[in-house]
Design an enzyme around this catalytic site. Structure first.
Site, short mmCIF file in Angstrom:
data_model
loop_
_atom_site.label_atom_id
_atom_site.label_comp_id
_atom_site.label_asym_id
_atom_site.label_seq_id
_atom_site.Cartn_x
_atom_site.Cartn_y
_atom_site.Cartn_z
N GLY A 154 1.68 5.54 0.03
CA GLY A 154 0.58 6.59 0.94
C GLY A 154 0.37 5.95 1.97
O GLY A 154 -1.11 6.13 2.55
N CYS A 155 1.20 5.47 3.46
CA CYS A 155 0.15 4.60 4.44
C CYS A 155 0.18 5.86 5.78
O CYS A 155 0.45 5.13 6.67
CB CYS A 155 1.11 3.25 5.02
SG CYS A 155 0.21 2.63 3.55
N SER A 156 0.81 6.87 5.61
CA SER A 156 1.25 7.55 7.44
C SER A 156 -0.32 8.99 7.14
O SER A 156 0.06 8.71 8.89
CB SER A 156 2.13 8.92 6.40
OG SER A 156 1.57 9.74 5.34
N SER A 157 -1.20 8.69 6.94
CA SER A 157 -2.46 8.52 7.55
C SER A 157 -3.63 8.80 6.94
O SER A 157 -3.20 7.87 5.84
CB SER A 157 -2.23 10.58 7.36
OG SER A 157 -2.74 10.90 6.15
N GLY A 158 -4.82 8.98 7.09
CA GLY A 158 -6.00 8.88 6.52
C GLY A 158 -6.63 7.33 6.21
O GLY A 158 -6.32 6.30 6.59
N ILE A 179 0.96 -1.42 -0.15
CA ILE A 179 0.06 0.04 -0.17
C ILE A 179 1.09 1.04 0.36
O ILE A 179 1.53 1.23 0.85
CB ILE A 179 -1.37 -0.12 1.14
CG1 ILE A 179 -1.83 -1.55 1.45
CG2 ILE A 179 -1.60 1.39 1.34
CD1 ILE A 179 -2.65 -1.59 2.92
N TYR A 228 -6.87 18.76 -9.79
CA TYR A 228 -6.67 17.49 -8.77
C TYR A 228 -7.41 16.82 -9.47
O TYR A 228 -7.12 14.92 -9.42
CB TYR A 228 -6.63 18.20 -8.35
CG TYR A 228 -6.99 16.44 -6.67
CD1 TYR A 228 -6.23 15.71 -6.21
CD2 TYR A 228 -8.75 16.22 -6.60
CE1 TYR A 228 -6.86 14.80 -5.24
CE2 TYR A 228 -8.79 15.20 -5.52
CZ TYR A 228 -7.97 14.92 -4.99
OH TYR A 228 -7.84 13.57 -4.32
N GLY A 239 -4.87 4.99 3.67
CA GLY A 239 -3.42 4.37 3.69
C GLY A 239 -3.35 3.82 5.13
O GLY A 239 -3.38 2.48 4.67
#
Length: 249
Positions: free
Chosen positions: A8-12, A6, A140, A14
């Site tokens: 982008g696992c630093s927050s949210g 996965i 975006y 992920g």
């Protein structure tokens, strides 16, 4: 034991997806640009690796350490809310470099193994902003809509090789860092024509009432895509996302 990687696992989204897959007994390779192991659960099944999806060398090093992957979840990305007239060219390039070309780079690194083994699952996390025109998130939205189009074609290309491909479309979530990450790129509050529109957008980002998407909704949608061979190509994540998709259809 199946393995999911996965980004982008630093927050949210992920981070919540990491937690769910660990609870289900999977091996999880959690990646982020600057690893923060202290925010993740302690588990013998968890591997935390640095990964910048815009850096080919970083991708190669992470995949070399990760070993064989069964499911790829492309979740890394960032947003910017700026009028088209005012968006900085560098910001526009960064949005496509990360959200679109970063996803493409991960696919090109993973797909040869999936194709050779005749198995694997690709899950690209995009956004329900791609379903209808909205102000201020145009670039975006375009970067995520490009991923939708790429994923739809990829599903056709990979079907003969037994590789499943899915899109997870979250709605508006007050639990992510989208708003905070978008703020440094904000332009137009000093413009009397755009100021009311931008202030209204900021208020909506901060509003946690009404139908919204929770990080757990996205994790469940990703889990469904990973484990259900009959899951559809497009999977909405969140009550508002389900409504938006129904309206778009």
């Amino acid at each position: 034991m199946s393995t999911v990687l996965i980004t982008g696992c630093s927050s949210g989204f992920g981070l919540e997806t990491v937690k769910l897959f660990l609870e289900k007994g999977w091996k999880v390779v959690a990646t982020m640009r600057q690893p923060k192991a202290d925010i993740l659960p302690t588990s013998a099944n968890l591997v935390v690796l640095p990964l910048d999806v815009t850096d080919p060398g970083s991708i190669a090093r992470a995949l070399d350490q990760a070993g064989e992957i069964d499911v790829l979840v492309n979740n890394a990305g960032f947003g910017a809310a700026v009028p088209i007239e005012l968006i900085e060219p560098d910001t526009a390039r960064q949005l496509f470099e990360t959200n679109t070309l970063g996803t493409l780079a991960m696919l090109q690194a993973i797909l040869p193994g999936f194709r050779e083994r005749r198995s694997g699952v690709v899950i690209n996390v995009t956004s329900t902003v791609t379903l209808k025109p909205l102000p201020l998130v145009s670039v975006y939205r375009a970067s995520k809509a490009a991923v939708n189009a790429l994923t739809e074609s990829l599903a056709v290309e990979m079907e003969p090789f037994g590789v499943r491909v899915h899109i997870v479309l979250p709605g508006r979530s007050p639990e992510t860092n989208f708003g905070n990450n978008a703020m440094p790129h904000l332009r137009g509050l000093d413009n009397p024509d755009y100021k009311p529109l931008i202030e209204g957008m900021i208020a909506r980002f901060r509003d946690d009432t009404g139908p919204v998407t929770h990080a757990a909704d996205v994790a469940v949608a990703v889990w469904r895509a990973a484990t259900d061979p009959h899951a559809p190509l497009r999977i909405p994540a969140g009550e508002d996302a389900v409504q938006w998709m129904a309206e778009a259809e």
